[in-house]
Design an enzyme around this catalytic site. Structure first.
Site, PDB file in Angstrom:
ATOM      1  N   TYR A  35     -35.875 -20.554  -5.993  1.00  0.00           N
ATOM      2  CA  TYR A  35     -36.202 -21.241  -7.348  1.00  0.00           C
ATOM      3  C   TYR A  35     -35.945 -22.812  -6.915  1.00  0.00           C
ATOM      4  CZ  TYR A  35     -31.177 -22.196  -8.433  1.00  0.00           C
ATOM      5  OH  TYR A  35     -30.063 -22.561  -8.661  1.00  0.00           O
ATOM      6  N   ARG A  62     -38.527 -28.825  -0.475  1.00  0.00           N
ATOM      7  CA  ARG A  62     -37.384 -27.990  -0.699  1.00  0.00           C
ATOM      8  C   ARG A  62     -37.912 -26.343  -0.692  1.00  0.00           C
ATOM      9  NH1 ARG A  62     -31.945 -29.110  -4.137  1.00  0.00           N
ATOM     10  NH2 ARG A  62     -33.621 -28.586  -5.754  1.00  0.00           N
ATOM     11  N   ARG A  71     -38.026   0.254  -4.658  1.00  0.00           N
ATOM     12  CA  ARG A  71     -36.546  -0.364  -3.897  1.00  0.00           C
ATOM     13  C   ARG A  71     -36.378   0.020  -2.455  1.00  0.00           C
ATOM     14  NH1 ARG A  71     -31.210   0.331  -3.465  1.00  0.00           N
ATOM     15  NH2 ARG A  71     -29.960  -1.281  -3.844  1.00  0.00           N
ATOM     16  N   HIS A  84     -34.400  -2.009   0.831  1.00  0.00           N
ATOM     17  CA  HIS A  84     -33.682  -3.301   1.382  1.00  0.00           C
ATOM     18  C   HIS A  84     -34.626  -4.107   2.127  1.00  0.00           C
ATOM     19  CE1 HIS A  84     -29.957  -1.515  -0.078  1.00  0.00           C
ATOM     20  NE2 HIS A  84     -29.468  -2.851   0.285  1.00  0.00           N
ATOM     21  N   LYS A 109     -32.140 -22.202  -1.550  1.00  0.00           N
ATOM     22  CA  LYS A 109     -31.976 -22.293  -3.142  1.00  0.00           C
ATOM     23  C   LYS A 109     -32.492 -20.722  -3.770  1.00  0.00           C
ATOM     24  CE  LYS A 109     -32.377 -25.281  -7.111  1.00  0.00           C
ATOM     25  NZ  LYS A 109     -30.941 -25.349  -7.249  1.00  0.00           N
ATOM     26  N   GLU A 115     -19.445 -28.063  -2.220  1.00  0.00           N
ATOM     27  CA  GLU A 115     -20.313 -28.845  -3.172  1.00  0.00           C
ATOM     28  C   GLU A 115     -19.639 -28.296  -4.420  1.00  0.00           C
ATOM     29  OE1 GLU A 115     -24.362 -27.600  -3.096  1.00  0.00           O
ATOM     30  OE2 GLU A 115     -23.733 -25.538  -2.319  1.00  0.00           O
ATOM     31  N   LEU A 147     -26.155 -26.956  -0.504  1.00  0.00           N
ATOM     32  CA  LEU A 147     -27.495 -27.229  -0.847  1.00  0.00           C
ATOM     33  C   LEU A 147     -28.069 -28.343  -0.650  1.00  0.00           C
ATOM     34  CD1 LEU A 147     -30.004 -25.445  -2.404  1.00  0.00           C
ATOM     35  CD2 LEU A 147     -29.493 -27.030  -4.292  1.00  0.00           C
TER      36      LEU A 147
HETATM   37  N1  PDD Z   1     -28.462 -26.253  -9.173  1.00  0.00           N
HETATM   38  N2  PDD Z   1     -25.728 -27.466  -5.216  1.00  0.00           N
HETATM   39  C1  PDD Z   1     -25.984 -26.452  -6.061  1.00  0.00           C
HETATM   40  C2  PDD Z   1     -25.268 -25.235  -5.721  1.00  0.00           C
HETATM   41  C3  PDD Z   1     -26.823 -26.311  -7.081  1.00  0.00           C
HETATM   42  O1  PDD Z   1     -26.845 -25.275  -7.856  1.00  0.00           O
HETATM   43  C4  PDD Z   1     -27.513 -27.560  -7.468  1.00  0.00           C
HETATM   44  C5  PDD Z   1     -28.360 -27.748  -8.646  1.00  0.00           C
HETATM   45  C6  PDD Z   1     -27.139 -28.800  -6.594  1.00  0.00           C
HETATM   46  C7  PDD Z   1     -27.786 -30.127  -6.938  1.00  0.00           C
HETATM   47  O2  PDD Z   1     -29.287 -30.029  -6.314  1.00  0.00           O
HETATM   48  P1  PDD Z   1     -30.379 -30.787  -6.965  1.00  0.00           P
HETATM   49  O3  PDD Z   1     -29.761 -32.260  -6.965  1.00  0.00           O
HETATM   50  O4  PDD Z   1     -31.373 -30.772  -6.051  1.00  0.00           O
HETATM   51  O5  PDD Z   1     -30.517 -30.471  -8.371  1.00  0.00           O
HETATM   52  C8  PDD Z   1     -26.348 -28.444  -5.598  1.00  0.00           C
HETATM   53  C9  PDD Z   1     -29.811 -26.517 -10.317  1.00  0.00           C
HETATM   54  C10 PDD Z   1     -29.747 -27.686 -11.229  1.00  0.00           C
HETATM   55  C11 PDD Z   1     -29.507 -25.122 -11.113  1.00  0.00           C
HETATM   56  O6  PDD Z   1     -29.334 -24.154 -10.434  1.00  0.00           O
HETATM   57  O7  PDD Z   1     -29.519 -25.298 -12.402  1.00  0.00           O
END
Ligand code: PDD
Length: 281
Positions: free
Chosen positions: A32, A51, A99, A101, A146, A178, A202
């Protein structure tokens, strides 16, 4: 009723339906993006699409659209939801299959997008800063993808909430990775530090922008691992994300960070960030 996009159609959110066999639903098999929209314009869209491509490559899924098609659909969805400031969510799952894996052969991916009014962070967050806790980073080793599979992130964010904090800062092997939904920074003796890009974090779009803005303004910044002890002694701590921008943390595990107020270096970065937004809009 917000208008959403699902597999080729724009429709009211309550009319959008996906199969119970969708691999996103059964296996969390999808990726996503969350893209902020300012004054009707998707912010740093090319970077989000790059990304997305990287995440799709990481999980061996074919990108269903060209960047031009993505841009068209995204702009239509923003217009359907009356422009202005929005938070646009898009996800691509591996699609509908019995379903198993193993990846199914020749299954069309499911594409879903929604866009809601962007909720700016509370004024108090920038005046007082937020509270954070530290907690063990319990995620997998491909945090650079992501993925929609956010159970670990949800659990860690809930821990923060239960402790009266707004974010959890994640620790792996004694180092800050993070936040549960953000990238994280520490300012030590005037130098900004953030964890380097690898499979443990991320690659945040906001993080990249922070690094570029710091470089242009000659603010020292290093992409270097921050130990928990260094974090605890930091003069400033920040988090960043697409929906929250750059936010100062002033209380960590109940201990005051720096002076207990948002720091001067955060203030400088926030000013640069807001200026950049204005210029792009
Ligand atoms: N999440 N690290 C993680 C684990 C995140 O979920 C996010 C953002 C970031 C920041 O990335 P960016 O600057 O590209 O938004 C870092 C989004 C906002 C969410 O899951 O809602």
């Amino acid at each position: 009723m917000a208008i959403v996009y699902l597999n080729g159609e724009f429709l009211p959110a309550d009319k959008a339906q996906v199969s119970v066999f969708d691999r996103g639903y059964l296996l969390g098999d999808g990726v996503y993006e969350v893209i902020p929209v300012y004054a009707g314009n998707a912010f740093l869209l090319d970077r989000h699409l790059q990304r997305l491509q990287n995440s799709l490559d990481g999980v061996r899924m074919t990108n269903p659209f060209s960047n031009e098609t993505w841009t068209n659909i995204i702009n239509k969805l923003i217009a359907h939801n009356n422009g202005g400031d929005q938070s646009l969510y898009l996800q691509v799952t591996r699609g509908v299959a019995p379903r198993d894996h193993l990846f199914p052969a020749d299954t069309a991916p499911s594409v879903y997008m929604m866009s809601n009014p962007l909720q700016p962070v509370a004024e108090s967050w920038k005046i007082e800063g937020i509270k954070a806790i530290t907690t063990a980073d319990i995620r997998w080793m491909r945090c650079d993808i992501k993925a929609i599979t956010l159970l670990a992130n949800s659990m860690m964010k809930q821990l923060a909430h239960d402790a009266g904090a707004q974010e959890a800062l994640l620790v792996r092997d004694g180092f800050l990775t993070e936040g549960s939904a953000s990238n994280a920074y520490a300012v030590i003796d005037g130098v900004i530090f953030t964890a380097p890009k690898d499979e443990k974090v991320l690659p945040g779009i906001t993080r990249d922008l922070v690094i570029e803005l710091a470089a242009k303004a000659d603010m020292p910044l290093h992409e270097r691992a921050i130990s928990v002890s260094a974090l605890r002694g930091a003069d400033e701590i920040w988090i960043s994300s697409s929906t929250k921008e750059v936010v100062p943390v002033t209380l960590l595990d109940g201990e005051i960070v720096g002076t207990g107020k948002p720091g001067a270096i955060w203030q400088q970065m926030d000013t640069l960030f807001q200026q950049y937004k204005q210029e792009v809009a």
